[in-house]
Write a protein that holds these residues in place. Structure first.
Motif, PDB file in Angstrom:
ATOM      1  N   ARG A 209       0.505  -0.941   0.443  1.00  0.00           N
ATOM      2  CA  ARG A 209       0.104   0.035   0.167  1.00  0.00           C
ATOM      3  C   ARG A 209       0.464   1.031   0.004  1.00  0.00           C
ATOM      4  O   ARG A 209       0.634   1.942  -0.923  1.00  0.00           O
ATOM      5  CB  ARG A 209      -0.935   0.192   1.262  1.00  0.00           C
ATOM      6  CG  ARG A 209      -1.851   1.259   1.392  1.00  0.00           C
ATOM      7  CD  ARG A 209      -2.238   1.188   2.506  1.00  0.00           C
ATOM      8  NE  ARG A 209      -3.266   2.318   3.070  1.00  0.00           N
ATOM      9  CZ  ARG A 209      -2.380   3.698   3.689  1.00  0.00           C
ATOM     10  NH1 ARG A 209      -1.507   3.570   3.923  1.00  0.00           N
ATOM     11  NH2 ARG A 209      -3.305   4.722   3.693  1.00  0.00           N
TER      12      ARG A 209
ATOM     13  N   GLU B  32      -4.634   7.890 -12.296  1.00  0.00           N
ATOM     14  CA  GLU B  32      -5.426   6.649 -11.933  1.00  0.00           C
ATOM     15  C   GLU B  32      -5.896   4.678 -11.717  1.00  0.00           C
ATOM     16  O   GLU B  32      -6.026   4.698 -11.816  1.00  0.00           O
ATOM     17  CB  GLU B  32      -6.822   7.561 -13.079  1.00  0.00           C
ATOM     18  CG  GLU B  32      -6.552   8.974 -13.703  1.00  0.00           C
ATOM     19  CD  GLU B  32      -8.162   8.949 -12.509  1.00  0.00           C
ATOM     20  OE1 GLU B  32      -8.530   7.985 -11.751  1.00  0.00           O
ATOM     21  OE2 GLU B  32      -7.825  10.337 -11.516  1.00  0.00           O
TER      22      GLU B  32
ATOM     23  N   ILE C 117      -4.634   4.039  -8.931  1.00  0.00           N
ATOM     24  CA  ILE C 117      -5.922   3.678  -8.122  1.00  0.00           C
ATOM     25  C   ILE C 117      -6.915   2.526  -8.232  1.00  0.00           C
ATOM     26  O   ILE C 117      -7.555   1.739  -7.688  1.00  0.00           O
ATOM     27  CB  ILE C 117      -6.616   5.256  -8.136  1.00  0.00           C
ATOM     28  CG1 ILE C 117      -5.701   6.141  -7.683  1.00  0.00           C
ATOM     29  CG2 ILE C 117      -7.697   5.557  -7.128  1.00  0.00           C
ATOM     30  CD1 ILE C 117      -6.280   8.161  -7.565  1.00  0.00           C
ATOM     31  N   GLU C 118      -7.338   2.942  -9.642  1.00  0.00           N
ATOM     32  CA  GLU C 118      -8.358   1.933 -10.209  1.00  0.00           C
ATOM     33  C   GLU C 118      -7.269   0.193  -9.856  1.00  0.00           C
ATOM     34  O   GLU C 118      -8.208  -0.848  -9.267  1.00  0.00           O
ATOM     35  CB  GLU C 118      -7.799   1.903 -11.419  1.00  0.00           C
ATOM     36  CG  GLU C 118      -9.061   0.926 -12.194  1.00  0.00           C
ATOM     37  CD  GLU C 118      -9.376   0.938 -13.925  1.00  0.00           C
ATOM     38  OE1 GLU C 118     -10.062  -0.003 -13.942  1.00  0.00           O
ATOM     39  OE2 GLU C 118      -9.083   1.300 -14.057  1.00  0.00           O
TER      40      GLU C 118
ATOM     41  N   SER D  83      -7.844  -0.237  -5.117  1.00  0.00           N
ATOM     42  CA  SER D  83      -9.187   0.388  -5.232  1.00  0.00           C
ATOM     43  C   SER D  83      -9.291  -1.447  -4.474  1.00  0.00           C
ATOM     44  O   SER D  83     -10.389  -1.539  -3.021  1.00  0.00           O
ATOM     45  CB  SER D  83     -10.132   0.293  -6.024  1.00  0.00           C
ATOM     46  OG  SER D  83      -9.760   2.388  -5.841  1.00  0.00           O
TER      47      SER D  83
ATOM     48  N   LEU E 150     -11.900   1.685   3.464  1.00  0.00           N
ATOM     49  CA  LEU E 150     -12.567   2.837   3.188  1.00  0.00           C
ATOM     50  C   LEU E 150     -11.199   4.022   3.764  1.00  0.00           C
ATOM     51  O   LEU E 150     -10.146   4.073   2.693  1.00  0.00           O
ATOM     52  CB  LEU E 150     -13.781   4.040   3.303  1.00  0.00           C
ATOM     53  CG  LEU E 150     -13.417   5.263   3.376  1.00  0.00           C
ATOM     54  CD1 LEU E 150     -13.376   5.454   1.541  1.00  0.00           C
ATOM     55  CD2 LEU E 150     -15.021   5.792   3.475  1.00  0.00           C
TER      56      LEU E 150
ATOM     57  N   ARG F 165      -7.997   3.452   1.557  1.00  0.00           N
ATOM     58  CA  ARG F 165      -8.098   3.647   0.331  1.00  0.00           C
ATOM     59  C   ARG F 165      -7.810   5.381   0.193  1.00  0.00           C
ATOM     60  O   ARG F 165      -7.519   5.957  -0.833  1.00  0.00           O
ATOM     61  CB  ARG F 165      -9.632   3.292  -0.198  1.00  0.00           C
ATOM     62  CG  ARG F 165      -9.187   1.716  -0.710  1.00  0.00           C
ATOM     63  CD  ARG F 165     -10.618   1.483  -1.302  1.00  0.00           C
ATOM     64  NE  ARG F 165     -11.613   1.945  -1.363  1.00  0.00           N
ATOM     65  CZ  ARG F 165     -12.847   1.759  -0.888  1.00  0.00           C
ATOM     66  NH1 ARG F 165     -12.847   0.513  -0.243  1.00  0.00           N
ATOM     67  NH2 ARG F 165     -13.863   2.620  -0.618  1.00  0.00           N
TER      68      ARG F 165
ATOM     69  N   TYR G 134      -7.525   8.573  -2.557  1.00  0.00           N
ATOM     70  CA  TYR G 134      -8.344   9.636  -3.183  1.00  0.00           C
ATOM     71  C   TYR G 134      -8.532  10.851  -2.669  1.00  0.00           C
ATOM     72  O   TYR G 134      -7.925  11.412  -3.049  1.00  0.00           O
ATOM     73  CB  TYR G 134      -9.810   9.584  -1.888  1.00  0.00           C
ATOM     74  CG  TYR G 134     -10.251   8.280  -1.958  1.00  0.00           C
ATOM     75  CD1 TYR G 134     -10.683   7.794  -4.006  1.00  0.00           C
ATOM     76  CD2 TYR G 134     -11.071   7.249  -2.054  1.00  0.00           C
ATOM     77  CE1 TYR G 134     -11.094   6.422  -4.582  1.00  0.00           C
ATOM     78  CE2 TYR G 134     -12.015   5.898  -2.225  1.00  0.00           C
ATOM     79  CZ  TYR G 134     -12.233   5.325  -3.164  1.00  0.00           C
ATOM     80  OH  TYR G 134     -11.927   4.302  -3.740  1.00  0.00           O
TER      81      TYR G 134
ATOM     82  N   GLN H 105      -6.113  12.084  -5.410  1.00  0.00           N
ATOM     83  CA  GLN H 105      -7.008  12.194  -6.781  1.00  0.00           C
ATOM     84  C   GLN H 105      -7.999  14.050  -6.850  1.00  0.00           C
ATOM     85  O   GLN H 105      -7.930  14.471  -7.574  1.00  0.00           O
ATOM     86  CB  GLN H 105      -7.815  10.972  -6.775  1.00  0.00           C
ATOM     87  CG  GLN H 105      -8.837  11.103  -8.215  1.00  0.00           C
ATOM     88  CD  GLN H 105      -9.790  10.031  -7.925  1.00  0.00           C
ATOM     89  OE1 GLN H 105     -10.160   8.949  -7.271  1.00  0.00           O
ATOM     90  NE2 GLN H 105      -9.769   9.221  -9.385  1.00  0.00           N
TER      91      GLN H 105
END
Length: 300
Positions: free
Chosen positions: A69, A89, A92-93, A96, A102, A105, A109, A112
């Protein structure tokens, strides 16, 4: 020296088959990437973190989840800093579905959201951040207005009605990860709120103060005390009490040893003073709240 070692070993990384040696090289690239980012060498940081990802073992997400992570997060942030938003992106995809919680993650975000703001996609950044903040316990209306701001102000002033300086000085540091994450998101969308959803910004500030009263001082929320002090001094005629909250913001920043928080608090205060059309010195500790209050009364 660290970069030279990494670059040299990276040239032969495909020939390294020993698991321990690959792990050591992975750790060296991760450290080099962080050092490069701190030196604003963002492309070098991205290159080292990409190599660190390639050196992760196949079972990294099962056996070394936190290490994987951390590595992907650094790579994601480096891609954002290099304006390689497509790669950001993609990372992140990929991450996830491997991080069901959450709180694991949310840092991705946050990057992002910052990327959306950097691209001028202000409404998109708010659309991403606000639902996340709601899941963290910080719910805000879809289209806030003046009435929402007034309600937040009333709640905050009511919560502060009997609060003394020593009460705030004795507050612990915030350690709830949900509130800390929500504050980070709030800071990252502050610019977007100024231009795309103005009522949201004072709501973020006012609620931050109430949450800190309940859950402890947050480094990213210290500037909120300064804003509340400005409201009390310039709008409600309570210069002495407003000055107290300004002092609190600075003293708490110094207590936790955060130059960033201290500088941010002074910056926010100066911004508030300019927003109110008042010229003043950039120090909260020289009676500035009294000065602002007196001049406002004179003009009115």
């Amino acid at each position: 020296m660290l970069f030279d070692i990494c670059n040299h070993l990276n040239l032969g990384s495909e020939l390294i088959t020993d698991a321990e040696e690959r792990q050591r090289l992975q750790e060296l690239n991760y450290a080099a990437g962080k050092k490069a980012k701190a030196a604003t060498a963002y492309q070098a940081a991205a290159n080292h973190q990409e190599m660190a990802i390639r050196l992760l073992p196949a079972d990294a997400w099962e056996q070394r989840r936190q290490q994987a992570r951390a590595c992907y997060l650094e790579a994601c942030e480096a891609a954002y800093l290099c304006k390689n938003y497509q790669r950001m992106e993609q990372l992140i995809e990929w991450v996830s579905p491997r991080l069901p919680d959450l709180l694991d993650r949310v840092a991705f975000y946050e990057v992002q959201v910052s990327a959306l703001v950097a691209q001028g996609k202000l409404k998109e950044s708010l659309a991403l951040a606000k639902p996340l903040m709601a899941r963290l316990g910080h719910r805000y209306p879809a289209n806030p207005g003046k009435l929402n701001v007034l309600v937040e102000m009333f709640k905050t002033l009511w919560a502060l009605r009997r609060v003394k300086k020593e009460d705030i000085a004795g507050l612990p540091l915030m350690d709830d990860p949900r509130h800390l994450a929500a504050h980070t998101l709030g800071v990252r969308i502050s610019t977007a709120a100024i231009f795309a959803e103005q009522p949201l910004l004072p709501m973020l500030v006012l609620r931050s103060v109430r949450i800190q009263l309940q859950h402890g001082i947050c480094e990213l929320g210290l500037a909120s005390w300064s804003v509340v002090g400005m409201i009390l001094a310039s709008r409600l005629g309570k210069a002495k009490r407003g000055h107290m909250f300004g002092q609190i913001a600075i003293e708490q920043a110094r207590r936790i040893g955060s130059r960033y928080a201290e500088a941010r608090t002074l910056h926010v205060h100066k911004f508030c003073a300019n927003l109110l059309g008042e010229a003043s010195r950039p120090s909260l500790l020289q009676g500035e709240y009294y000065d602002i209050h007196k001049r406002r009364n004179f003009h009115e």
